[in-house]
Design a protein around this motif. Structure first.
Motif, short mmCIF file in Angstrom:
data_model
loop_
_atom_site.label_atom_id
_atom_site.label_comp_id
_atom_site.label_asym_id
_atom_site.label_seq_id
_atom_site.Cartn_x
_atom_site.Cartn_y
_atom_site.Cartn_z
N ILE A 22 0.85 -1.19 0.00
CA ILE A 22 0.00 0.00 0.00
C ILE A 22 0.89 1.24 0.00
O ILE A 22 1.77 1.39 0.86
CB ILE A 22 -0.94 0.01 1.22
CG1 ILE A 22 -1.87 -1.22 1.17
CG2 ILE A 22 -1.78 1.29 1.25
CD1 ILE A 22 -2.82 -1.32 2.36
N PHE A 23 0.64 2.12 -0.99
CA PHE A 23 1.45 3.31 -1.16
C PHE A 23 0.61 4.57 -0.90
O PHE A 23 -0.54 4.65 -1.34
CB PHE A 23 2.02 3.39 -2.59
CG PHE A 23 2.96 2.26 -2.93
CD1 PHE A 23 4.32 2.37 -2.65
CD2 PHE A 23 2.48 1.10 -3.52
CE1 PHE A 23 5.19 1.33 -2.98
CE2 PHE A 23 3.34 0.06 -3.84
CZ PHE A 23 4.70 0.18 -3.56
N ALA A 24 1.21 5.52 -0.19
CA ALA A 24 0.56 6.81 0.07
C ALA A 24 0.54 7.65 -1.21
O ALA A 24 1.23 7.33 -2.19
CB ALA A 24 1.31 7.55 1.17
N ASP A 26 2.00 10.28 -1.91
CA ASP A 26 3.34 10.76 -2.27
C ASP A 26 4.27 9.64 -2.72
O ASP A 26 5.45 9.85 -3.00
CB ASP A 26 3.97 11.52 -1.11
CG ASP A 26 4.19 10.64 0.13
OD1 ASP A 26 3.85 9.43 0.08
OD2 ASP A 26 4.68 11.16 1.14
N GLY A 27 3.73 8.39 -2.83
CA GLY A 27 4.52 7.26 -3.31
C GLY A 27 5.21 6.46 -2.23
O GLY A 27 5.80 5.41 -2.50
N LYS A 28 5.14 6.90 -0.97
CA LYS A 28 5.81 6.19 0.11
C LYS A 28 5.07 4.88 0.44
O LYS A 28 3.85 4.84 0.48
CB LYS A 28 5.86 7.08 1.36
CG LYS A 28 6.55 6.42 2.54
CD LYS A 28 6.55 7.35 3.76
CE LYS A 28 7.22 6.68 4.96
NZ LYS A 28 7.20 7.56 6.16
N LEU A 29 5.84 3.82 0.66
CA LEU A 29 5.24 2.54 1.08
C LEU A 29 4.85 2.65 2.54
O LEU A 29 5.70 2.86 3.41
CB LEU A 29 6.24 1.40 0.88
CG LEU A 29 5.75 0.00 1.30
CD1 LEU A 29 4.60 -0.46 0.41
CD2 LEU A 29 6.89 -1.01 1.25
N VAL A 30 3.56 2.51 2.83
CA VAL A 30 3.08 2.67 4.20
C VAL A 30 2.70 1.35 4.84
O VAL A 30 2.54 1.27 6.06
CB VAL A 30 1.89 3.65 4.26
CG1 VAL A 30 2.33 5.04 3.85
CG2 VAL A 30 0.73 3.16 3.38
N MET A 31 2.55 0.30 4.02
CA MET A 31 2.16 -0.99 4.60
C MET A 31 2.44 -2.11 3.60
O MET A 31 2.27 -1.94 2.39
CB MET A 31 0.67 -0.96 4.97
CG MET A 31 0.18 -2.20 5.71
SD MET A 31 -1.52 -1.97 6.34
CE MET A 31 -1.20 -1.76 8.06
#
Length: 375
Positions: A22-24, A26-31
């Motif tokens: 799961i990506f936020a 802004d592209g950051k992997l959050v899960m």
């Protein structure tokens, strides 16, 4: 609550057999879940540190033919507001994937990438069976060719060419039967591969055209004697003389005629092999609401109630003596079901043991459009 701080959600994701990232926005992997960690291994830390861009680079390295990139799949999911399936090539095999847009904390749109584990067990089983069948066919052909050579080498001085030919013809027929069966099994294997890899739907889409069903079925039945639809050992005689055609006028479908022909050949093969030679086989077609229904009716042995679940199941055949006595692999109806469904259709049957069986195929009726010429 942020995704990464939701233990209940994490427990649910960790229980899935598919890998989930799961990506936020802004592209950051959050899960990610446990399966994703197993599947991605050393690649996961890179994705954690760099985000969606790293995932795109890793998953786009080797795309299958006509494959779309992860970025394109995400754009399509955002535009269509529904999950988008795509495929990547990892670890020597095609891996199905899905991109979904989900609502996250604060109403923001997050990207969820699902990595599916392809189940190649049925295909592996088919390959095993294929190998066994080919080995058996080759052994048989080799044995018969050796016998033919012995006949030629040990020909008696007073034996005529006609006498030698008569002795050879039988062996040649056996070799021919084995080769035809091997070719048929190879064709079925290719069809199964198309189903398992997702290539079938693209083939149907590419081959789709609008055509008049009346003309199509008339041509199909006129040419049926030139098509090898049953096992070569079956004494088929004149198939065309058994067919009774009843087709309503003005029926048009828009689908792949190539795949429809394969399906109808397989259904006709069953009707021919599992009914007495003197009985008719009826082919009818009519419009029902928004579909065109094709029925193939035989007056054969029928299917026992206890065998109904086996008809569309891979590698399963009815265990009635009349069925077992005919050569088969238990593949054709499984293939037909998936091919009809790839054409956005439906296949089913009605049967009475000892009285006959009706196989029905329903396909979407063609909607006339001046921009689409008929075949």
């Amino acid at each position: 609550m942020p995704f990464s701080r939701n233990p209940d959600l994490q427990n649910i994701l960790d229980g899935l057999a598919q890998g989930v990232l799961i990506f936020a926005p802004d592209g950051k992997l959050v899960m990610e879940n446990r399966t994703a960690r197993t599947m991605l291994g050393a690649d996961l830390p890179v994705i954690r540190s760099t985000g969606f861009g790293a995932a795109a680079i890793l998953l786009n390295q080797q795309l299958p033919d006509n494959g779309i990139t992860l970025e394109t799949a995400r754009q399509q999911a955002q535009a269509g507001e529904k999950p988008v399936r795509f495929r990547v090539f990892r670890g020597g095999e095609v891996q199905p994937c899905v991109v979904s847009i989900i609502e996250g904390p604060g109403g923001l749109s997050y990207s969820m990438v699902t990595l599916e584990i392809a189940d190649w067990t049925p295909l592996a089983e088919t390959m095993d069976r294929f190998g066994q069948e080919i080995a058996s066919a080759l052994d048989s052909a080799k044995g018969h060719t050796e016998l033919i050579q012995q006949i030629v080498d040990k020909r008696k001085p007073n034996e005529t060419a006609d006498q030698v030919a008569k002795r050879i013809v039988g062996f040649n027929k056996l070799i021919q039967v084995q080769m035809i069966r091997s070719q048929r099994l190879l064709s079925m294997l290719n069809r199964l591969t198309d189903i398992r890899t997702g290539a079938l739907r693209e083939e149907v889409k590419t081959g789709r055209k609008r055509f008049d069903l009346t003309t199509y079925l008339e041509d199909l039945t006129e040419e049926i004697n030139q098509s090898l639809v049953v096992d070569p050992e079956t004494d088929i005689g004149d198939i065309r003389s058994r067919l009774r055609i009843s087709i309503a006028d003005g029926l048009r479908v828009e689908t792949s005629s190539f795949h429809l022909t394969r399906v109808l050949h397989d259904i006709l093969a069953n009707a021919i092999m599992y009914s007495l030679r003197a009985t008719p086989i009826r082919i009818s077609a009519q419009r029902k609401a928004s579909t065109i229904q094709i029925d193939i009716v035989d007056e054969g042995y029928g299917i026992r109630d206890s065998e109904h679940d086996r008809v569309f199941t891979l590698f399963q055949r009815a265990r009635q003596p009349q069925v077992i006595s005919e050569f088969g692999y238990g593949l054709s109806m499984y293939l037909c079901k998936h091919e009809v469904e790839a054409m956005n259709g439906r296949i089913w049957f009605d049967t009475n043991e000892g009285a006959g069986t009706t196989f029905s195929v329903a396909l979407p009726a063609s909607v006339s459009s001046p921009s689409k010429p008929e075949a």
